[in-house]
Design a protein around this motif. Sequence first.
Motif, short mmCIF file in Angstrom:
data_model
loop_
_atom_site.label_atom_id
_atom_site.label_comp_id
_atom_site.label_asym_id
_atom_site.label_seq_id
_atom_site.Cartn_x
_atom_site.Cartn_y
_atom_site.Cartn_z
N ALA A 40 -8.99 4.97 9.53
CA ALA A 40 -7.81 5.24 8.71
C ALA A 40 -6.52 5.05 9.50
O ALA A 40 -5.44 4.94 8.90
CB ALA A 40 -7.87 6.65 8.14
N GLY A 41 -6.62 5.04 10.84
CA GLY A 41 -5.44 4.81 11.66
C GLY A 41 -5.18 5.83 12.74
O GLY A 41 -4.26 5.65 13.54
N ALA A 59 -0.08 12.20 7.59
CA ALA A 59 0.73 11.28 8.38
C ALA A 59 2.08 11.04 7.69
O ALA A 59 3.13 10.99 8.35
CB ALA A 59 -0.01 9.96 8.58
N LYS A 60 2.05 10.91 6.38
CA LYS A 60 3.30 10.73 5.64
C LYS A 60 4.18 11.97 5.76
O LYS A 60 5.39 11.88 5.97
CB LYS A 60 2.99 10.43 4.17
CG LYS A 60 4.21 10.13 3.32
CD LYS A 60 3.80 9.75 1.91
CE LYS A 60 5.03 9.46 1.05
NZ LYS A 60 4.64 9.10 -0.35
N ARG A 71 3.91 10.69 15.22
CA ARG A 71 2.55 10.18 15.08
C ARG A 71 1.64 11.32 14.65
O ARG A 71 1.94 12.49 14.88
CB ARG A 71 2.04 9.60 16.41
CG ARG A 71 2.64 8.27 16.75
CD ARG A 71 1.81 7.50 17.78
NE ARG A 71 1.06 8.34 18.70
CZ ARG A 71 1.59 8.98 19.73
NH1 ARG A 71 2.89 8.91 19.98
NH2 ARG A 71 0.84 9.70 20.54
N THR A 72 0.53 10.97 14.05
CA THR A 72 -0.38 11.98 13.50
C THR A 72 -1.75 11.86 14.15
O THR A 72 -2.39 10.81 14.07
CB THR A 72 -0.49 11.84 11.98
OG1 THR A 72 0.82 11.89 11.41
CG2 THR A 72 -1.33 12.96 11.39
N ALA A 117 -10.03 10.33 4.53
CA ALA A 117 -9.06 9.32 4.95
C ALA A 117 -7.73 9.49 4.22
O ALA A 117 -6.65 9.38 4.82
CB ALA A 117 -9.63 7.92 4.72
N GLU A 118 -7.79 9.74 2.92
CA GLU A 118 -6.57 9.94 2.15
C GLU A 118 -5.81 11.17 2.61
O GLU A 118 -4.58 11.20 2.66
CB GLU A 118 -6.89 10.03 0.66
CG GLU A 118 -7.18 8.69 0.01
CD GLU A 118 -6.03 7.71 0.18
OE1 GLU A 118 -4.89 8.07 -0.15
OE2 GLU A 118 -6.28 6.59 0.67
N ASN A 119 -6.54 12.23 2.95
CA ASN A 119 -5.87 13.44 3.45
C ASN A 119 -5.16 13.17 4.77
O ASN A 119 -4.06 13.68 5.01
CB ASN A 119 -6.88 14.58 3.60
CG ASN A 119 -7.33 15.15 2.27
OD1 ASN A 119 -6.73 14.87 1.23
ND2 ASN A 119 -8.39 15.93 2.28
N TRP A 120 -5.79 12.36 5.65
CA TRP A 120 -5.11 12.03 6.91
C TRP A 120 -3.85 11.22 6.62
O TRP A 120 -2.79 11.47 7.22
CB TRP A 120 -6.04 11.25 7.84
CG TRP A 120 -5.37 10.96 9.14
CD1 TRP A 120 -5.29 11.79 10.24
CD2 TRP A 120 -4.64 9.78 9.49
NE1 TRP A 120 -4.56 11.21 11.24
CE2 TRP A 120 -4.14 9.97 10.81
CE3 TRP A 120 -4.37 8.60 8.83
CZ2 TRP A 120 -3.39 8.99 11.46
CZ3 TRP A 120 -3.61 7.63 9.47
CH2 TRP A 120 -3.12 7.83 10.78
N ARG A 121 -3.93 10.26 5.73
CA ARG A 121 -2.75 9.46 5.40
C ARG A 121 -1.65 10.34 4.79
O ARG A 121 -0.46 10.15 5.06
CB ARG A 121 -3.12 8.34 4.44
CG ARG A 121 -4.06 7.29 5.05
CD ARG A 121 -4.26 6.11 4.12
NE ARG A 121 -5.30 5.22 4.62
CZ ARG A 121 -6.54 5.17 4.15
NH1 ARG A 121 -6.90 5.94 3.13
NH2 ARG A 121 -7.43 4.35 4.67
N ASP A 122 -2.06 11.31 3.99
CA ASP A 122 -1.10 12.24 3.39
C ASP A 122 -0.39 13.04 4.48
O ASP A 122 0.85 13.16 4.48
CB ASP A 122 -1.84 13.18 2.44
CG ASP A 122 -0.90 14.04 1.61
OD1 ASP A 122 0.05 14.62 2.17
OD2 ASP A 122 -1.13 14.17 0.38
#
Length: 386
Positions: free
Chosen positions: A67-68, A36-37, A43-44, A29-34
Amino acid sequence: MIDADEMPELPDPFDIAPVRLTVDLSALAENWRDMAKRSGSARTAAVVKADAYGLGLEDCGTTLYEAGARDFFVAVVQEGVTLRAYAPDARIFVLSGIWPGQERMFFENDLVPVIASEEQLAFWMGVIAELGDYPCALQVDTGFNRLGLPLQDALALAEDVSRPASFSPVLVLSHLHSGDAPSAPSNKAQLESFRQVSAAFEGIESSLSASAGIFLGPDYHFDLTRPGIALYGGEAVGGMKPLRPVATAAARIVQIREAAAGGTVSYGATYQLARPSRLAIASVGYADGYLRSLSGSGVPLRAGGTAGGYGYVAGHRVPVVGRVTMDLTIFDVTDVPEGAVNAGDYVELFGPNIPVDDVARAAGTIGYEMLTGLGLRHERRYLEAE
């Protein structure tokens, strides 16, 4: 006869598994948010093909959705059907497109075919002529020579006023063949070609970048990015430190054995011990996706004298010696203090101490193959995302 009531309770299968795989869903999840940033205003999406790169479509798909992520890419329609249950209102794109007989699977599961050839385009035109408007995506080849309409054909299609009104792509996309080599001139050439496509299909979203392309910067992001390997902790760009490790593979040590100097190890006697050694025999082999090319000797990729794979146990990197076999691999643990490693312990094959891409390089391949080639015998444990 032993009374079943007197038998000890069954342990957690993970605790006694010969080979096991831990998947850190929080890291995923953190990697996806990274990513996305890093994608800025785009959009990601999340690429979850090949059973989420070997780590489990159900758990990884659910985590990425929570995660979004609301756009997903799979390779084949069956993956899309499976994913739909875990991403209820997401757009799911099927990269291999659609073939006769698959219409019902697409329509009933609200999947978006990625039209990838002239033949698929002709078939799709017939489908929508009969059944009415339905969204699709259009892939354009900008130099990969794999899938996608040729550039000039795609530009002509965009200008064709006679095309059916029911032909309504929601996305045009292409793929970089050298995105993992930032200095490759072809990246800019493909970018310029795709800009023509994006302009020709004005008002329709555009997508060019997978994981590596995202690192090339905002010019490559367009409306939607498509990270894959970076989500799962693999290297997206050669030499660049990957994001958080997601997968840890480990194998149980069946036996520690003493071997004399001059003795040989494994099939073909291709490895000779130069010193008295302690050897750890681990329950993993090429049937589990631990590639034979990781052998310490006796295979063509090792013929030049290059080292094979390594494991990690008791704070030490330990080399593979001799050939990897179907079910067993031998690690030299001579340099691990006596008593620090014992039968029943687990040796890390890849994970936080040995990056999957380091193992892949030792095998003469890439991290993608190491992850997607994981065998069926790995007992899995998912560390839940917070």
